[in-house]
Design an enzyme around this catalytic site. Structure first.
Site, PDB file in Angstrom:
ATOM      1  CB  ILE A   1      -0.949  -0.012   1.219  1.00  0.00           C
ATOM      2  CG1 ILE A   1      -1.852   1.227   1.276  1.00  0.00           C
ATOM      3  CG2 ILE A   1      -0.204  -0.140   2.536  1.00  0.00           C
ATOM      4  CD1 ILE A   1      -2.931   1.150   2.381  1.00  0.00           C
ATOM      5  CB  SER A   2       1.218   4.171  -2.218  1.00  0.00           C
ATOM      6  OG  SER A   2       1.077   3.398  -3.385  1.00  0.00           O
ATOM      7  CD  GLN A   3       5.839   8.388   1.556  1.00  0.00           C
ATOM      8  OE1 GLN A   3       6.032   8.410   0.343  1.00  0.00           O
ATOM      9  NE2 GLN A   3       6.595   9.042   2.412  1.00  0.00           N
TER      10      GLN A   3
END
Ligand code: SAH
Length: 213
Positions: free
Chosen positions: A60-62
């Site tokens: 899951i992206s930052q």
């Protein structure tokens, strides 16, 4: 855990100081329960300033990266959006708050199934998760007002450029396997313009018009 408080801190310490300004984007980031898109043992870290594992070797992206990409899309509320790389479904949920309809394609079936369940249980009814190779886009639903690719790619896949409507915006991390730069394409009657933004690192976009396995 007071997740609402953690979200407020995330916005105040990670997003605002780094220049995220669009009030609608900040509001969406305050609202979407990011911790419910990661597995239970990881939930207490969901609002940390980093990407997190979601299984199947994916992430899951930052939060900051989600906010930057979303801001670059300049969503007003009436757009039809295509996302390539559903992953956890978190970015799709943020898009769902800010746009009219979201189509999100995920290559890994297990992730698509989980994301679909999370999105449904949280009431994001305007997101449609599709399993498949997103580098080919979704011709049957094209054109799209906005396209976002959330996996690193050597170039923007040609079918996605074609499926972008006039006055459309496409945002993607483009570059080498382990380091990319966000690129924003705008399609006008005169052609396509390109701008370069933040350096970034995404997991690879694997498919016909991306990286080979
Ligand atoms: N947007 C996601 C983060 C995605 S990580 C989130 O909010 O959690 C990138 C995702 O792209 C991974 O889940 C990976 O499986 C997927 N992916 C890679 N290549 C793809 C392709 N060709 N089509 C669709 N999804 C792809």
């Amino acid at each position: 855990m007071d997740y609402e408080e953690l979200r407020r801190l995330m916005v105040e310490t990670q997003l605002v100081p780094r220049g995220i300004r669009d009030p609608r984007v900040l509001e969406a980031m305050l609202k979407v329960p990011r911790h419910l898109f990661v597995d239970e043992p990881m939930q207490h870290r969901a609002y940390d300033d980093m990407a997190l594992p979601i299984g199947n070797g994916q992430t899951i992206s930052q939060p900051y990266m989600v906010a930057v990409m979303t801001e670059l899309l300049e969503l007003k509320g009436n757009e039809r959006v295509l996302e390539v790389g559903t992953g956890s479904g978190y970015q799709a949920a943020v898009l769902a708050v800010l746009a009219a309809e979201v189509y999100s394609i995920e290559r890994v079936e297990a992730l698509a199934v989980k994301a679909r369940e999370h999105l449904r249980s949280l009431g994001y009814d305007n997101v449609h998760v599709i399993t498949g190779d997103g580098t080919e886009g979704l011709p049957e639903k094209a054109p799209f007002d906005r396209i976002i690719i959330t996996a690193g790619t050597p170039q923007v896949p040609e079918p996605l450029k074609e499926q972008l409507g006039e006055n459309g915006i496409l945002v993607a991390p483009v570059g080498a396997r382990f380091s990319q730069q966000l690129i924003r394409l705008r399609k006008t009657a005169d052609g396509i313009t390109e701008e370069y933004h933040t350096p970034c690192v995404f997991v690879p976009l694997v498919g016909k018009y991306g990286w080979k396995e």
